[in-house]
Motif scaffolding. Structure first.
Motif, PDB file in Angstrom:
ATOM      1  N   TRP A  61      -6.783   1.157   5.508  1.00  0.00           N
ATOM      2  CA  TRP A  61      -6.807   0.626   4.145  1.00  0.00           C
ATOM      3  C   TRP A  61      -7.755  -0.550   4.017  1.00  0.00           C
ATOM      4  CZ3 TRP A  61      -5.129   2.123  -0.499  1.00  0.00           C
ATOM      5  CH2 TRP A  61      -4.195   3.148  -0.561  1.00  0.00           C
ATOM      6  N   ILE A  74       0.816  -1.206   0.000  1.00  0.00           N
ATOM      7  CA  ILE A  74       0.000   0.000   0.000  1.00  0.00           C
ATOM      8  C   ILE A  74       0.857   1.267   0.000  1.00  0.00           C
ATOM      9  CG2 ILE A  74      -1.933  -1.155   1.108  1.00  0.00           C
ATOM     10  CD1 ILE A  74      -1.148   0.135   3.732  1.00  0.00           C
ATOM     11  N   LYS A 118      -7.349   8.583   0.273  1.00  0.00           N
ATOM     12  CA  LYS A 118      -5.907   8.659   0.058  1.00  0.00           C
ATOM     13  C   LYS A 118      -5.560   9.608  -1.087  1.00  0.00           C
ATOM     14  CE  LYS A 118      -5.774   5.624   3.247  1.00  0.00           C
ATOM     15  NZ  LYS A 118      -5.477   6.045   4.624  1.00  0.00           N
ATOM     16  N   GLU A 170      -2.476   2.425  10.011  1.00  0.00           N
ATOM     17  CA  GLU A 170      -2.681   2.823   8.611  1.00  0.00           C
ATOM     18  C   GLU A 170      -3.265   1.676   7.793  1.00  0.00           C
ATOM     19  OE1 GLU A 170      -0.222   4.860   4.899  1.00  0.00           O
ATOM     20  OE2 GLU A 170       0.785   4.460   6.799  1.00  0.00           O
ATOM     21  N   TRP A 228      -9.547   3.491   0.224  1.00  0.00           N
ATOM     22  CA  TRP A 228      -8.742   4.126  -0.816  1.00  0.00           C
ATOM     23  C   TRP A 228      -9.265   5.506  -1.209  1.00  0.00           C
ATOM     24  CZ3 TRP A 228     -11.671   5.086  -5.138  1.00  0.00           C
ATOM     25  CH2 TRP A 228     -12.834   4.317  -5.297  1.00  0.00           C
TER      26      TRP A 228
END
Length: 282
Positions: free
Chosen positions: A121, A9, A130, A117, A127
């Protein structure tokens, strides 16, 4: 179970920790770097992570293939609440790393931040929050970078499990049908990267190979012929990447079309890797 690598990621992220080595722990090696792996289950409350060697430095005259195999065997299970090392695999080298982690615990705070983190995700729409501004219009991206909790593609070859990571064009304005397959063996080593065409189900090009290209191409062909049902998954993921992910992160994405300045023998601007005359110019 497939674990989420933090670098899946955050591809540009540094290793979790770099560890200097004493000569009695691993002659010819001077240091190793550890990467962290996380549970993929969205609602899992476990506190365990796995650490593996992602890179090593060695003395100039030592044999890299020997140490590549040795370091691939090292795995450590740790508890990110208290930093306790729960399990060590990998002989003296693994034990040395374990002792270092127990003495120097600076890595623990970093791991905890990464755990938080990764938890973000793992949310289905994680997503969307982000920053994807670094993406180029003519590029491909790993499906599991967007949705790391989705099942990994696993297939059997010579009685051993192998893995396949699938990458797609994300640009909603592009109508290409190509994708990349990262072929990975049971030890987690990358065998190579293959570009395929989804509709025709054929290999277009071997982009990178750590084994003979003909062998990698044959392996990919066998995988596709034994598992034709996988192309339904590929099509669904490709559709999500362009129509949902791509449309969200770049609603004004530019069509990937040839520019008047691109020569016939220049690389095609769509990112296929082919010459312009053999791709979008036709």
């Amino acid at each position: 179970m497939h674990m989420i690598a933090y670098k899946d990621i955050r591809p540009k992220a540094r290793a979790l920790v770099s560890i200097p080595l004493a000569q009695d722990s691993a002659p010819e090696l001077t240091s190793v770097e550890l990467s962290d792996f996380h549970c993929p289950a969205p609602d899992c409350s476990c506190t365990q992570n796995y650490l593996r060697i992602s890179r090593f430095t060695r003395l100039r005259d030592s044999d890299p293939s020997h140490w590549r195999q040795r370091t691939a065997e090292v795995r450590l299970k740790v508890d990110h609440r208290n930093g306790e090392v729960l399990e060590v695999i990998g002989g003296p080298l693994g034990e040395w790393i374990s002792d270092y982690l127990k003495q120097d615990r600076k890595w623990l705070a970093k791991l905890r931040k990464r755990v938080a983190e990764v938890a973000e995700w793992k949310r289905p729409d994680g997503w969307k929050s982000k920053d994807w501004s670094e993406l180029e219009d003519a590029s491909m991206i790993s499906y599991h970078r967007i949705r790391p909790t989705e099942p990994t593609i696993v297939f059997e070859e010579d009685g051993r499990e192998h893995f396949c990571a699938d990458w797609y064009c994300w640009n909603p304005a592009c109508d290409c049908t190509e994708m990349l397959l990262f072929m990975i063996d049971s030890d987690g080593d990358l065998l190579g990267i293959v570009r395929i065409d989804r509709p025709s189900r054929r290999v277009l090009k071997v982009e990178k190979a750590s084994i003979p290209e003909a062998r990698l191409s044959a392996l990919t062909d066998r995988f596709m012929k034994k598992h034709p049902e996988i192309f339904k998954i590929f099509s669904q993921r490709a559709q999500f990447m362009a129509q949902e992910f791509g449309a969200h992160v770049r609603p004004q994405a530019l069509p990937v079309r040839p520019s008047a300045k691109v020569g016939r023998n220049d690389p095609c601007p769509c990112g296929s890797g082919k010459k312009h005359k053999k791709c979008c110019l036709r």
